[in-house]
Design a protein around this motif. Structure first.
Motif, PDB file in Angstrom:
ATOM      1  N   HIS B 257       0.825  -1.240  -0.048  1.00  0.00           N
ATOM      2  CA  HIS B 257       0.052  -0.093  -0.040  1.00  0.00           C
ATOM      3  C   HIS B 257       0.792   1.062  -0.181  1.00  0.00           C
ATOM      4  O   HIS B 257       0.387   2.230  -0.231  1.00  0.00           O
ATOM      5  CB  HIS B 257      -1.158  -0.039   1.192  1.00  0.00           C
ATOM      6  N   ASN B 258       2.119   1.212   0.232  1.00  0.00           N
ATOM      7  CA  ASN B 258       3.071   2.201   0.281  1.00  0.00           C
ATOM      8  C   ASN B 258       4.112   2.578  -0.873  1.00  0.00           C
ATOM      9  O   ASN B 258       4.932   2.883  -0.650  1.00  0.00           O
ATOM     10  CB  ASN B 258       3.777   2.373   1.794  1.00  0.00           C
ATOM     11  N   ALA B 259       3.380   1.968  -1.942  1.00  0.00           N
ATOM     12  CA  ALA B 259       4.354   2.135  -3.192  1.00  0.00           C
ATOM     13  C   ALA B 259       5.095   3.399  -3.489  1.00  0.00           C
ATOM     14  O   ALA B 259       6.181   3.358  -3.789  1.00  0.00           O
ATOM     15  CB  ALA B 259       3.538   1.483  -4.409  1.00  0.00           C
ATOM     16  N   ASP B 260       4.290   4.231  -3.138  1.00  0.00           N
ATOM     17  CA  ASP B 260       4.943   5.701  -3.524  1.00  0.00           C
ATOM     18  C   ASP B 260       5.503   6.498  -2.585  1.00  0.00           C
ATOM     19  O   ASP B 260       5.739   7.463  -2.715  1.00  0.00           O
ATOM     20  CB  ASP B 260       3.538   6.539  -4.071  1.00  0.00           C
ATOM     21  N   GLN B 261       6.033   5.414  -1.515  1.00  0.00           N
ATOM     22  CA  GLN B 261       6.679   6.064  -0.347  1.00  0.00           C
ATOM     23  C   GLN B 261       8.223   6.601  -0.920  1.00  0.00           C
ATOM     24  O   GLN B 261       8.569   7.840  -0.631  1.00  0.00           O
ATOM     25  CB  GLN B 261       6.963   5.263   0.533  1.00  0.00           C
ATOM     26  N   ASN B 262       8.845   5.773  -1.427  1.00  0.00           N
ATOM     27  CA  ASN B 262      10.085   6.084  -1.846  1.00  0.00           C
ATOM     28  C   ASN B 262      10.516   5.147  -3.155  1.00  0.00           C
ATOM     29  O   ASN B 262       9.922   4.200  -3.615  1.00  0.00           O
ATOM     30  CB  ASN B 262      11.239   6.155  -0.778  1.00  0.00           C
ATOM     31  N   LEU B 263      11.899   5.214  -3.511  1.00  0.00           N
ATOM     32  CA  LEU B 263      12.126   4.411  -4.757  1.00  0.00           C
ATOM     33  C   LEU B 263      12.174   2.895  -4.446  1.00  0.00           C
ATOM     34  O   LEU B 263      11.713   2.163  -5.252  1.00  0.00           O
ATOM     35  CB  LEU B 263      13.703   5.120  -5.242  1.00  0.00           C
ATOM     36  N   ILE B 264      12.697   2.707  -3.076  1.00  0.00           N
ATOM     37  CA  ILE B 264      12.722   1.186  -2.972  1.00  0.00           C
ATOM     38  C   ILE B 264      11.379   0.743  -2.803  1.00  0.00           C
ATOM     39  O   ILE B 264      11.072  -0.377  -3.159  1.00  0.00           O
ATOM     40  CB  ILE B 264      13.471   1.105  -1.456  1.00  0.00           C
ATOM     41  N   THR B 265      10.399   1.028  -2.432  1.00  0.00           N
ATOM     42  CA  THR B 265       9.083   0.661  -2.447  1.00  0.00           C
ATOM     43  C   THR B 265       8.370   0.518  -3.657  1.00  0.00           C
ATOM     44  O   THR B 265       7.590  -0.334  -3.983  1.00  0.00           O
ATOM     45  CB  THR B 265       7.954   1.416  -1.556  1.00  0.00           C
ATOM     46  N   ARG B 266       8.557   1.547  -4.524  1.00  0.00           N
ATOM     47  CA  ARG B 266       8.340   1.496  -5.863  1.00  0.00           C
ATOM     48  C   ARG B 266       8.809   0.163  -6.446  1.00  0.00           C
ATOM     49  O   ARG B 266       8.092  -0.492  -7.317  1.00  0.00           O
ATOM     50  CB  ARG B 266       8.541   2.717  -6.763  1.00  0.00           C
ATOM     51  N   TRP B 267      10.301  -0.183  -6.364  1.00  0.00           N
ATOM     52  CA  TRP B 267      10.710  -1.236  -6.823  1.00  0.00           C
ATOM     53  C   TRP B 267      10.131  -2.463  -6.401  1.00  0.00           C
ATOM     54  O   TRP B 267       9.876  -3.461  -7.081  1.00  0.00           O
ATOM     55  CB  TRP B 267      12.101  -1.154  -6.790  1.00  0.00           C
ATOM     56  N   PHE B 268      10.032  -2.337  -5.120  1.00  0.00           N
ATOM     57  CA  PHE B 268       9.513  -3.597  -4.462  1.00  0.00           C
ATOM     58  C   PHE B 268       7.928  -4.087  -4.646  1.00  0.00           C
ATOM     59  O   PHE B 268       7.694  -5.182  -5.086  1.00  0.00           O
ATOM     60  CB  PHE B 268       9.670  -3.312  -2.858  1.00  0.00           C
ATOM     61  N   THR B 269       7.278  -3.159  -5.038  1.00  0.00           N
ATOM     62  CA  THR B 269       6.265  -3.291  -5.262  1.00  0.00           C
ATOM     63  C   THR B 269       5.703  -3.915  -6.649  1.00  0.00           C
ATOM     64  O   THR B 269       5.088  -4.842  -6.893  1.00  0.00           O
ATOM     65  CB  THR B 269       5.297  -1.919  -5.547  1.00  0.00           C
ATOM     66  N   THR B 270       6.630  -3.267  -7.868  1.00  0.00           N
ATOM     67  CA  THR B 270       6.805  -3.861  -8.865  1.00  0.00           C
ATOM     68  C   THR B 270       7.145  -5.541  -9.061  1.00  0.00           C
ATOM     69  O   THR B 270       6.743  -6.311  -9.540  1.00  0.00           O
ATOM     70  CB  THR B 270       7.687  -3.100  -9.928  1.00  0.00           C
ATOM     71  N   GLU B 271       8.177  -5.538  -8.213  1.00  0.00           N
ATOM     72  CA  GLU B 271       8.650  -6.989  -8.026  1.00  0.00           C
ATOM     73  C   GLU B 271       7.491  -7.904  -7.524  1.00  0.00           C
ATOM     74  O   GLU B 271       7.565  -9.150  -8.034  1.00  0.00           O
ATOM     75  CB  GLU B 271       9.872  -6.914  -7.149  1.00  0.00           C
ATOM     76  N   TYR B 272       7.040  -7.333  -6.493  1.00  0.00           N
ATOM     77  CA  TYR B 272       5.845  -8.341  -5.760  1.00  0.00           C
ATOM     78  C   TYR B 272       4.719  -8.646  -6.829  1.00  0.00           C
ATOM     79  O   TYR B 272       4.322  -9.757  -7.177  1.00  0.00           O
ATOM     80  CB  TYR B 272       5.400  -7.612  -4.558  1.00  0.00           C
ATOM     81  N   ASP B 273       4.390  -7.483  -7.559  1.00  0.00           N
ATOM     82  CA  ASP B 273       3.337  -7.634  -8.489  1.00  0.00           C
ATOM     83  C   ASP B 273       3.561  -8.485  -9.552  1.00  0.00           C
ATOM     84  O   ASP B 273       2.866  -9.383  -9.907  1.00  0.00           O
ATOM     85  CB  ASP B 273       2.825  -6.327  -8.997  1.00  0.00           C
ATOM     86  N   THR B 274       5.158  -8.757  -9.976  1.00  0.00           N
ATOM     87  CA  THR B 274       5.320  -9.789 -10.809  1.00  0.00           C
ATOM     88  C   THR B 274       5.266 -10.764 -10.345  1.00  0.00           C
ATOM     89  O   THR B 274       4.924 -11.933 -10.976  1.00  0.00           O
ATOM     90  CB  THR B 274       7.047  -9.237 -11.471  1.00  0.00           C
TER      91      THR B 274
END
Lengths: 642, 543
Positions: B257-274
């Motif tokens: 839920h916190n994808a837009d918090q910082n770059l790491i969470t953005r990457w992490f979200t995409t990784e998890y979604d993949t």
């Protein structure tokens, strides 16, 4: 324990627990009651593919082996592939950087077949086979694209046949050039983009992006189509995303990246590889072997004629303006955005060719305008659609299901309301049922099917409107077939390559005299003779120095590539500068070819009429056959150092 | 696993199920002692070869290791060049095969999504009194601040309270959290279970303890800060009842839920979604075992008792359980319902968490490869390969990356001759293809996934994902070192670093639906499927 592990009793399942298939795909979607007739259309189109493949292969075989009608570029792509594996210094970089690599890479795995049938490489037949497969695939993809558009099967098959029989399409489906690959890759990308305009599934953009990237590795022109695709996708994505701060920008950017980044990556990688290996990112423009250099050396740039491309379009597709306007008007009336995909991508290619021609970097060959032929076919398809934009991607079975046995549309959307969208959240995809044409055009396809379903239909009782559509579609294609055919045979100013290659073959087939006048067929006979002469001498590796730019036909024909020092060899430059020191026994010097020859450029005394250096003795002169484009070779023997 | 009967449900391990329920749930001291013992060692005692608990080293094993070490040392001394070239070749081929496998998984998932979807209507169609009792385990440790969130998320689940058993598993000595829970859980269906202290002090041990006290037909785990989609339990029930009885577990999707918090969470979200939208469904399609995600896996309780719950000695007990289920003949499917978690946003914290995952994956590979032939017998060749390439390949890729990137950089800088010698042409071209095509392909897949999971704003960060890979490599190396020195040490991940309010995340999760939106008449309609609020209501009217 066992009670827990035993499966739930199927018989006691309540209704909501009924087993259900999950993860169905679009093509498998069946509505209850729809007839299961999956293969009929696919089978017809596969037959079309096989039929055209055989047709093109037979012609290719006749052209190459019987008429010695070999295209320079086709043979040179095969030779380039051969350098990769069979030269003294095998490496992938030998594929060369002047031309994009895909055509050579495609024949690479087939090279060993040379042992079974030498002509595959000797005379470049492998390139012709690639052309034939690509063009037959183009016919197949065109039919698939028309299926997606909801064009009735008889019409799309007729259009596919008319497209495949266009004289220029036949020729480029058989002559080993890259036009066939260009067309099929463009059509594949366009097909996906059309589907994307109807259903914004990112997978379509991914596929389109991949086809465009492969297209770039086939022909540089695809850059223009790719740019058009990016603009189209970004614009449409922006427009479709509901207004709101960053959402539109993000969606447009992501979609543009999906469709454009594979092409951008291919472009960057190819330029980087070229830069690292040969020192310049864009050899096509900078190299002495590139097109720019060729055009300027031929002095053709001066003979630029702005009407030439326009005339060429009209020859290839005389009805293109009329059909284009009609399709455009219809698309505007139906608010059908999908037309932007074929028109945008193909006109971008045409614009690019014209621009480069105007800039003086390209010859005025007829083949550079060849994409107007698929453009015409697709536009005619747009005029023959049986439904609106809503029918894109709908299978025959679904069209069937949407119609009554009398061919009358069953479902009418309320005026001004979008057709019902029924993407089930359950993952059970349901396709929106095709809306009928709000402008009252009959659903030809449905009527056709209804007629076909009636008993005793064989040849009788077909609705005239369907037959008329087929006839009209074919009639739209026929003038181009006639004008192209006429031009190929009679007008060298508009179709120079065709005049020298196709006309002589056709005249020979027709048994007319004078077929060989002005014929380029058989131009590589001298090269083959040289290869045979050198092969007979059983020379050690690295004995013969030749620039593979003009010498590709010799290098394709030789049985022993190791005897040559060629341009891609790391010691080539050294051997050119000091043949004696590099134990070179023979030099090959080209006469009369517009191609740059590094050996002749370094030793101008070896050219005809020059004063040869002391270490060189003229061994054999191989005269050209006198055809346009043919050239002579002189074999110089190098005196070994004392 | 036990030999007789081969793979399949008939072969049951009977680890916890051999104990009568009365004994397991006995509230007295005897029951407690039994549970404590079983929670830690039931699996390791019953089927030692399937647990990561270190046993006594067998003489045979020590001898083999010694011989191998001697041979390797000898080879390195006598023919370093041959050893180096062979090593590079093996690693390159392994890298290429792992990459190709991933691409194939994504291709399969994109071609036909194997995820199980249950519509809202179907999920709600079951009358309350037809619903089974459902147990939710929520392990927490030193997280007093998130206890209230647990209660809120559980209250947000659309499941009748009478049929919901929520066990909040707290360590007995974690007084702060216990105090917070006592206050927050009063009057809710959330029961606080105090897990007696004792080694190994890990989440799987707590879960085993909870499992023995559970009453549900199905069991699932949520982390304390998770926000499961409200209909998830109902969807799971419908999917279980509709589906193949061989399916023992449904893994719901996890996202952040916190994808837009910082770059790491953005990457992490995409990784998890993949991972959850493409890779796991791809694995399902290839018939390979599924390494479960840490939470939101819904499991038949009977099966779980039979296979022995979670392995407390494995630091990715979830992945290990997926493997064990597959070895016992059970299937795992992916459920189209998303649980939102908090992505780790801090670099150090992220590396710790990731190194634990990699260590656990390596541990899982080592445990299950103890008897390779038996493994092949149970999973089949394809299943075994899929397992090795996926579970083994994930840390492997991350570990090899810095080696090859380093060699590439060195090559560009200096062109040392030893690198030329290391890469014979075939290996060179293969490595080149992995580096260029593989790298670009993975970056592109990130962009594509960001778009298809309805988060186009993550596309740009996906473009620079190679920086994220560098973080993975760091974690992988740490994992390898730790695997040798502290195999069971659990790197606790700190939660609550998100500055977004978990109840009102700024990133909206796209409603769960098939990968492919199907064509519809109005393109705009298909682009924006009717959205429903996927967030659990923070205050439930029902309670």
């Amino acid at each position: 324990m066992s009670a827990v592990l035993s499966p739930p009793e199927a018989s006691r399942r309540p209704a909501w627990a009924a087993p259900r298939r999950i993860g169905t795909r679009l093509r498998e979607t069946r509505r209850p009651g729809s007839r299961r007739r999956p293969a009929a259309g696919v089978r017809a189109e596969s037959l079309l593919f096989v039929g055209f493949l055989i047709f093109y292969l037979v012609i290719a075989h006749y052209l190459v082996l019987n008429q010695h009608s070999i295209m320079e570029d086709a043979l040179s792509r095969v030779a380039n592939a051969r350098y990769v594996v069979e030269s003294r210094q095998p490496k992938l970089a030998n594929v060369g950087f002047v031309w994009t690599p895909l055509p050579s890479l495609l024949v690479l795995p087939l090279l060993p077949l040379r042992l079974l049938w030498p002509a595959l490489v000797d005379q470049g037949l492998l390139a012709n086979i690639v052309s034939a497969v690509a063009m037959a695939s183009a016919v197949r993809v065109l039919c698939g694209l028309l299926t997606d558009l909801g064009v009735p099967r008889p019409v799309r098959i007729a259009l596919g046949v008319a497209f495949g029989l266009q004289p220029l399409i036949i020729w480029f489906g058989t002559n080993g050039m890259t036009e066939a690959l260009l067309i099929v890759l463009l059509l594949l990308a366009i097909r996906r983009l059309i589907r994307w305009t109807a259903a914004p599934d990112p997978r379509h953009l991914m596929a389109a992006g991949a086809w465009l990237a492969l297209g770039y590795l086939t022909r540089y022109e695809i850059l223009a189509a790719g740019a058009a695709a990016v603009v189209l996708v970004a614009g449409l994505s922006w427009w479709r995303t509901p207004p709101g701060r960053a959402g539109r920008r993000d969606a447009a950017l992501a979609d543009a990246l999906l469709v454009g980044s594979p092409l951008a990556a291919a472009f960057t990688l190819w330029a980087a590889a070229s830069w690292i290996i040969v020192g310049h990112p864009f050899e096509q423009f900078s190299s002495a072997y590139g097109n720019s250099a060729l055009v300027s050396s031929d002095g053709i740039a001066a003979a630029f004629d702005p009407t030439l491309p326009v005339l060429q379009w009209l020859i290839l597709a005389p009805l293109l303006p009329a059909v284009g306007v009609a399709a455009g008007v219809r698309a505007v009336r139906r608010r059908d955005l999908s037309l932007l995909a074929p028109v945008g991508l193909l006109t971008a290619i045409i614009a690019f060719e014209v621009l480069v021609y105007v800039a003086g970097s390209l010859f005025g060959f007829l083949r550079y305008q060849i994409v107007v032929i698929p453009l015409l076919a697709v536009l005619v398809g747009y005029l023959c659609r049986s439904g609106g934009a809503a029918t894109i991607g709908i299978t025959d079975a679904e069209l069937d299901a949407a119609t009554t046995p009398y061919g009358l549309p069953q479902l009418h959307p309320a005026p001004g309301r979008a057709p019902e969208s029924r993407v089930g959240a359950s993952g059970e995809p349901r396709v929106s049922v095709a809306a009928t044409d709000p402008h009252g055009l009959p659903r030809l396809h449905a009527m056709w099917r209804a007629a076909a379903a009636r008993p005793g239909r064989a040849g009788r009782g077909r609705p005239p409107v369907a037959v008329l559509t087929v006839v009209a579609a074919v009639m739209a294609m026929i003038p181009g077939i006639l004008t192209s055919g006429y031009t190929l045979m009679n007008t060298p100013a508009l179709a120079s390559q065709e005049w020298t290659h196709v006309r002589p073959v056709v005249q020979t087939v027709l048994g007319r005299p004078g077929a060989t006048v002005g014929s380029s067929n058989g131009i590589f006979e001298a090269d083959r003779a040289i290869a045979a002469y050198l092969d007979a001498q059983q020379l050690p590796a690295g004995s013969v120095l030749v620039d593979s730019g003009p010498g590709f036909a010799i290098l394709a024909a030789t049985a022993e590539l190791h005897q040559f020092v060629i341009t891609s060899d790391l010691d080539f430059a050294g051997a050119v500068a000091d043949p004696v020191g590099h134990h070179i026994r023979y030099l090959l010097i080209n006469d009369g070819n517009s191609q740059y020859d590094a050996v002749a450029a370094t030793w101008p005394g070896l050219r005809r009429g020059g004063v040869p250096p002391f270490w060189a003795t003229r061994a054999v002169v191989f005269p050209s056959g006198g055809q346009p484009g043919a050239h002579a070779w002189t074999l110089w023997a190098v005196q070994p150092a004392p | 696993v036990t030999g007789a009967g081969g793979p399949g449900r008939g072969a049951g391990l009977d680890v916890l199920s051999r104990h009568p329920r009365v004994a397991l749930t006995d509230p007295g001291a005897a029951g407690r002692a039994l549970r404590v013992g079983l929670a830690a060692d039931a699996l390791a005692d019953a089927v030692p070869q399937l647990s990561a608990r270190r046993g006594r080293r067998s003489r045979h094993g020590i001898a083999t290791t010694a011989v191998v070490v001697v041979l390797v040392v000898q080879a390195v001394v006598l023919a370093p060049q041959v050893v180096a070239v062979t090593l590079v070749a093996v690693l390159t081929v392994a890298y290429a095969v792992t990459l190709a496998h991933r691409v194939e998984l994504m291709r399969r998932a994109l071609r036909s999504d194997a995820t199980i979807y249950v519509t809202d209507a179907d999920a709600r169609a079951i009358p309350d009194d037809h619903l089974p009792v459902y147990t939710v385990l929520v392990p927490a440790y030193r997280e007093p601040q998130v206890v209230a969130a647990v209660v809120a998320s559980m209250a947000g689940l659309e499941y009748p309270a009478a049929r919901l058993q929520v066990l909040l598993l707290l360590e007995e000595d974690d007084t702060d959290t216990i105090a917070a829970a006592a206050a927050a859980c009063r009057g809710t269906p959330v029961e606080v279970v105090l897990v007696p202290a004792g080694e190994p002090r890990t989440k799987p041990k707590a879960c085993n303890y909870g499992l023995m006290l559970s009453a549900g037909e199905f069991i699932t785990i949520f982390d304390a800060e998770d926000q499961p989609e409200p209909l998830q339990l109902r969807r799971a029930v419908v999917a279980f009842r509709r589906g193949d009885p061989d399916v023992a577990c449904l893994q719901a999707r996890l996202s952040y839920h916190n994808a837009d918090q910082n770059l790491i969470t953005r990457w992490f979200t995409t990784e998890y979604d993949t991972w959850f939208r493409w890779l796991l469904p791809g694995l399902v399609a290839t018939g390979a075992p599924i390494p479960l995600g840490g939470t939101s896996n819904h499991i038949r309780r009977g099966v779980l008792l039979d296979v022995g719950g979670w392995d407390p000695y494995n630091v990715t007990e979830d992945a290990d359980l997926g493997l064990r289920l597959a070895r016992c003949g059970w299937r795992v499917a992916v459920l189209g319902s998303t649980t939102l978690e908090e992505a780790n946003s801090d670099f150090v914290n992220w590396v710790k968490q990731r190194s634990r995952w990699y260590k656990g994956y390596l541990q899982t590979v080592l445990v299950h490869m103890r008897h390779p032939r038996r493994l092949v017998g149970e999973l089949g060749v394809r299943g075994t390969l899929g397992f090795l390439l996926f579970v083994g390949g994930t840390p492997l890729l991350a570990m090899i990356n810095p080696v090859f990137w380093g060699l590439s950089v060195l090559w560009w800088l200096d062109r040392p001759a030893f690198i030329t010698a290391l890469f014979p042409p075939v290996i060179y071209y293969l490595g080149m293809a992995c580096w260029v095509l593989g790298g670009l392909g993975l970056v592109y897949s990130g962009v594509a996934n960001a778009r298809s999971s309805g988060k186009p704003e993550l596309a740009l960060s996906a473009l620079i994902a190679p920086l994220y890979w560098a973080m993975m490599s760091l974690a992988a190396i740490k994992a390898l070192v730790q695997l040798v020195f502290q195999p069971s040490y659990w790197e606790k991940t700190t939660h609550g670093l998100s500055d977004t309010d978990p109840a009102n995340p700024t990133v909206r999760e796209r409603p769960d639906e098939p990968v492919a939106p199907q064509p519809s008449g109005d393109p705009r309609a298909a682009a924006h499927p009717p959205s429903r609020d996927p967030q659990p209501a923070t205050e439930s009217a029902r309670r």
